[in-house]
Design a protein around this motif. Structure first.
Motif, short mmCIF file in Angstrom:
data_model
loop_
_atom_site.label_atom_id
_atom_site.label_comp_id
_atom_site.label_asym_id
_atom_site.label_seq_id
_atom_site.Cartn_x
_atom_site.Cartn_y
_atom_site.Cartn_z
N UNK A 70 0.86 -1.19 0.00
CA UNK A 70 0.00 0.00 0.00
C UNK A 70 0.89 1.22 0.00
N UNK A 71 0.34 2.31 -0.53
CA UNK A 71 1.14 3.53 -0.69
C UNK A 71 0.33 4.75 -0.26
N UNK A 72 1.02 5.69 0.34
CA UNK A 72 0.48 7.03 0.56
C UNK A 72 1.13 7.86 -0.54
N UNK A 73 0.33 8.23 -1.54
CA UNK A 73 0.91 8.75 -2.78
C UNK A 73 0.95 10.27 -2.87
N UNK A 74 0.04 10.96 -2.17
CA UNK A 74 0.09 12.42 -2.26
C UNK A 74 -0.61 13.06 -1.08
N UNK A 75 -0.39 14.36 -0.97
CA UNK A 75 -1.00 15.19 0.06
C UNK A 75 -1.42 16.48 -0.61
N UNK A 76 -2.74 16.68 -0.69
CA UNK A 76 -3.28 17.88 -1.33
C UNK A 76 -4.30 18.51 -0.41
N UNK A 77 -4.12 19.80 -0.14
CA UNK A 77 -5.03 20.55 0.73
C UNK A 77 -5.25 19.83 2.06
N UNK A 78 -4.15 19.34 2.64
CA UNK A 78 -4.13 18.66 3.93
C UNK A 78 -4.88 17.33 3.94
N UNK A 79 -5.10 16.75 2.77
CA UNK A 79 -5.75 15.44 2.65
C UNK A 79 -4.75 14.46 2.04
N UNK A 80 -4.55 13.34 2.73
CA UNK A 80 -3.67 12.29 2.22
C UNK A 80 -4.43 11.41 1.25
N UNK A 81 -3.75 10.92 0.22
CA UNK A 81 -4.34 10.03 -0.76
C UNK A 81 -3.55 8.73 -0.77
N UNK A 82 -4.28 7.62 -0.74
CA UNK A 82 -3.65 6.31 -0.69
C UNK A 82 -3.89 5.50 -1.94
N UNK A 83 -3.19 4.39 -2.02
CA UNK A 83 -3.26 3.51 -3.17
C UNK A 83 -2.97 2.09 -2.70
N UNK A 84 -3.80 1.16 -3.11
CA UNK A 84 -3.55 -0.25 -2.85
C UNK A 84 -3.00 -0.84 -4.14
N UNK A 85 -1.83 -1.44 -4.07
CA UNK A 85 -1.23 -2.07 -5.24
C UNK A 85 -1.45 -3.57 -5.10
N UNK A 86 -2.19 -4.12 -6.07
CA UNK A 86 -2.52 -5.54 -6.06
C UNK A 86 -2.06 -6.18 -7.36
N UNK A 87 -1.98 -7.49 -7.32
CA UNK A 87 -1.66 -8.24 -8.53
C UNK A 87 -2.84 -9.14 -8.83
N UNK A 88 -3.39 -9.00 -10.05
CA UNK A 88 -4.52 -9.82 -10.48
C UNK A 88 -4.27 -10.27 -11.91
N UNK A 89 -4.39 -11.57 -12.14
CA UNK A 89 -4.17 -12.14 -13.48
C UNK A 89 -2.81 -11.73 -14.06
N UNK A 90 -1.80 -11.70 -13.22
CA UNK A 90 -0.45 -11.37 -13.68
C UNK A 90 -0.21 -9.90 -13.94
N UNK A 91 -1.19 -9.06 -13.69
CA UNK A 91 -1.04 -7.61 -13.90
C UNK A 91 -1.10 -6.87 -12.58
N UNK A 92 -0.33 -5.78 -12.51
CA UNK A 92 -0.36 -4.93 -11.34
C UNK A 92 -1.51 -3.95 -11.48
#
Length: 189
Positions: A78-100
């Motif tokens: 999992x990633x915390x990818x950015x901070x805009x206007x005091x709000x954090x944005x996250x990302x879940x990185x998963x692998x499905x069918x051989x693709x990220x």
């Protein structure tokens, strides 16, 4: 991925002034911290997973982990990818069918899932630069002495400063006038 820095959950803290909680992430290779405000339910979901408490029925994040498994997908990180206007944005990185696959997420949900899936948590360098907190060097230099607040993994030294304070209190010399009157109607002085 080269702009991503690995972090671990240092602590989940309570704000006495609001119902919000703070998840404190600590950079793995430095004394830099990122506090992220989360709601009480998300904080509880993270804490339950950290303490490995078994629930009778699955919580939302347990369900999400099960859905990934049912569809032969796995959470990679999992990633915390950015901070805009005091709000954090996250990302879940998963692998499905051989693709990220990248799935937009609130950081609190991503962190709760990461704890359950036993995957690493990363924060983008720009987020660390903007929101990262490094303890003052004065506090670190005092850190070698007894009672200092430190960033140890087990947290045992963190409360010693409060123990020192309590030990210095002289509770035996309370003023008699501060003591409540007894119910038997003692005479006034």
């Amino acid at each position: 991925m080269s702009d991503m820095i690995e972090v671990v959950i240092d602590s989940v803290r309570v704000s006495l002034m609001s119902p919000q909680r703070v998840v404190v992430l600590r950079q793995t290779d430095a004394e830099r911290f990122v506090p992220i405000w989360v709601g009480p339910y998300e904080a509880e979901a993270i804490t339950v997973a950290l303490q490995e408490i078994e629930m009778i029925r699955p919580l939302t994040h347990d369900l999400l982990k099960s859905v990934f498994g049912t569809f032969n997908a796995r959470v990679k990180r999992v990633e915390i990818v950015s901070l805009r206007e005091e709000i954090f944005f996250g990302n879940i990185v998963a692998e499905a069918n051989g693709e990220e696959v990248n799935i937009d997420s609130r950081p609190s949900d991503a962190i709760a899932l990461a704890v359950r899936a036993h995957v690493p948590i990363f924060v983008h360098q720009s987020v660390l630069d903007e929101a990262g907190i490094t303890p003052e060097t004065d506090m670190q230099s005092e850190g070698s002495g007894e009672g200092a607040v430190t960033g140890s993994d087990d947290g045992s030294d963190r409360l010693s400063i409060f123990e020192d304070f309590i030990d210095q209190l002289d509770l035996g010399k309370l003023d008699d006038k501060d003591k409540p009157d007894s119910a038997s109607g003692d005479k006034e002085s």
